[in-house]
Write an enzyme that holds these catalytic residues in place. Structure first.
Site, PDB file in Angstrom:
ATOM      1  N   ASP A 111       0.882  -1.322  -0.019  1.00  0.00           N
ATOM      2  CA  ASP A 111       0.122   0.063   0.011  1.00  0.00           C
ATOM      3  C   ASP A 111       0.842   1.290   0.058  1.00  0.00           C
ATOM      4  O   ASP A 111       0.381   2.283  -0.524  1.00  0.00           O
ATOM      5  CB  ASP A 111      -0.982   0.037   1.163  1.00  0.00           C
ATOM      6  N   GLY A 141       2.989  -6.631  -1.692  1.00  0.00           N
ATOM      7  CA  GLY A 141       3.443  -6.181  -0.544  1.00  0.00           C
ATOM      8  C   GLY A 141       3.252  -7.274   0.770  1.00  0.00           C
ATOM      9  O   GLY A 141       2.817  -8.468   0.388  1.00  0.00           O
ATOM     10  N   ARG A 215      10.234  -8.326   7.395  1.00  0.00           N
ATOM     11  CA  ARG A 215       9.611  -8.296   6.219  1.00  0.00           C
ATOM     12  C   ARG A 215       9.711  -9.330   5.108  1.00  0.00           C
ATOM     13  O   ARG A 215       8.690  -9.621   4.380  1.00  0.00           O
ATOM     14  CB  ARG A 215      10.187  -6.754   5.421  1.00  0.00           C
TER      15      ARG A 215
END
Length: 418
Positions: A111, A141, A215
């Site tokens: 986003d 993502g 991540r």
């Protein structure tokens, strides 16, 4: 399923007939809403693809080449790929680029990249026109909240990973675009930002930001971050105020009317006696007509929340907070409302776990949790009494300081399902 035209031996005639069928199917598939709300990309069309190769688990470029590119080729959509190389690269690029070349702007990342694009558009001298350029998000993502929301609006199902990417790529191939509400945020230090998804402070923001170190785990990073922050539920002190969106109908998790908004609602089309237009006049600056400077008292039709100790505050304008987190199941792309959720101090860890588990199906408002509150609003103001904890806008970190924002109806356009 693929439909093919039986060859007649006349290639040019076959091509013309196939294109006529494709055009007719696209037109018939477009929803017929009052006021010509939906639009459709031209054919053939040219799109600008902004791709962050480091997004999520780092597979964005591979996914584009193997899943997205073949579908765009079949749909007769030409594209140019721009690889982002640094933070805010897309912001700078979109602010300066000649957009006349492109029929749509596509982001392939999480986003955060679309957040950069929208803010770049809003900083252009021709922002009134530029903000109407159709946008598209292809999820690559960790959170992918907007992509999940778009899929949910169209199908009422929750897709993840490659299925979600395929669904959003199909939306782009179909070419339908709809209005998108945008929230204008102003900070006490003078920053102005534009948000399409959410603003948050407290638990939700802390999980989002501190889990960045994981991540490479993809969406699993949020699960790990949540478990870490549940061990010590922090409390954040601040003053929260808002302008209700409609007649008092805010609910606590028991489904009852909240006493917080009783007798404070006012017509949403007026603020201090002046009408609020949904679109600015050509050549003007977009004004936040519902907001007043931080050093001035709020208008009388605003509501001040009695509590000043919070575990988390989330202002969201789409249904999903993450791929599998349905925080505002009743939200729409252009419902002209900010969906304000806040958890007050005193909530137990077990209640938090039940709340987070219920988000997977969007049933958290049925939990009978007295600490969970929800109200649709037009505008809000948050004044932290302690400068700690993370604030986030569309998943991007923001310095902890007083913030206020208001909804702007149908300010942008987004590629979506029917």
């Amino acid at each position: 399923r693929t439909f093919r035209l039986a060859p007649s031996g006349r290639p040019e005639a076959d091509q013309a007939l196939a294109e006529a069928w494709a055009d007719a199917i696209r037109r018939l598939a477009a929803p017929h809403a009052p006021g010509a709300i939906y639009g459709c990309l031209p054919r053939p069309c040219q799109v600008m693809v902004l791709l962050n190769p480091q997004s999520g688990s780092g597979q964005a470029l591979h996914l584009f080449r193997t899943q997205v590119q073949p579908m765009l080729t079949e749909a007769n959509i030409a594209f140019s790929v721009f690889i982002t190389e640094k933070h805010n690269h897309a912001w700078e690029l979109v602010r300066k680029e000649n957009l006349a070349t492109w029929d749509a702007l596509v982001t392939m990342a999480g986003d955060g990249l679309l957040y950069e694009v929208i803010n770049g558009l809003m900083e252009r001298p021709d922002w009134e026109t530029a903000s109407q350029k159709p946008l598209c998000i292809l999820p690559a993502g960790s959170g992918n909240a907007l992509a999940a929301s778009l899929s949910y609006y169209a199908t009422k199902t929750c897709l993840v990973k490659e299925e979600l990417l395929t669904s959003c790529t199909f939306f782009l191939c179909k070419g339908l675009h709809a209005p998108l509400d945008i929230v204008s945020l102003c900070t006490a230090s003078g920053r102005r930002l534009f948000s399409f998804l959410s603003f948050s402070w407290g638990f939700v923001s802390d999980v989002d930001i501190t889990s960045e170190r994981y991540r490479k785990l993809g969406s699993a990073r949020f699960t790990l971050g949540t478990l870490q922050h549940l061990t010590t539920l922090r409390v954040y002190k601040g003053r929260l105020s808002y302008l209700p969106a409609e007649e008092p109908s805010s609910r606590s998790s028991q489904g009852e009317q909240s006493s917080l908004v009783a007798q404070h609602a006012s017509p949403v089309a007026l603020c201090n006696g002046q009408s609020v237009s949904s679109r600015p006049q050509q050549g003007s600056v977009l004004e936040d007509s519902l907001l007043v400077p931080f050093d001035q008292p709020l208008p009388k039709d605003w509501v001040a929340v009695a509590e000043e100790e919070f575990v988390s505050i989330v202002c969201i304008y789409q249904s999903h907070l993450g791929t599998d987190l349905i925080l505002a199941p009743s939200a729409k792309l252009y419902d002209d409302a900010i969906h304000l959720f806040y958890l007050t101090a005193g909530v137990s860890r077990m209640a938090m776990i039940r709340f987070l588990m219920a988000l997977e199906k969007g049933t958290h408002l049925t939990l009978n949790c007295p600490y969970l509150h929800y109200v649709p609003v037009k505008a809000f103001r948050l004044e932290p009494l302690m400068l700690k904890g993370h604030m986030t806008v569309d998943g991007e970190v923001l310095a902890c300081e007083p913030v206020q924002g208001q909804i702007h109806r149908r300010l942008c356009r987004i590629i979506s399902g029917s």
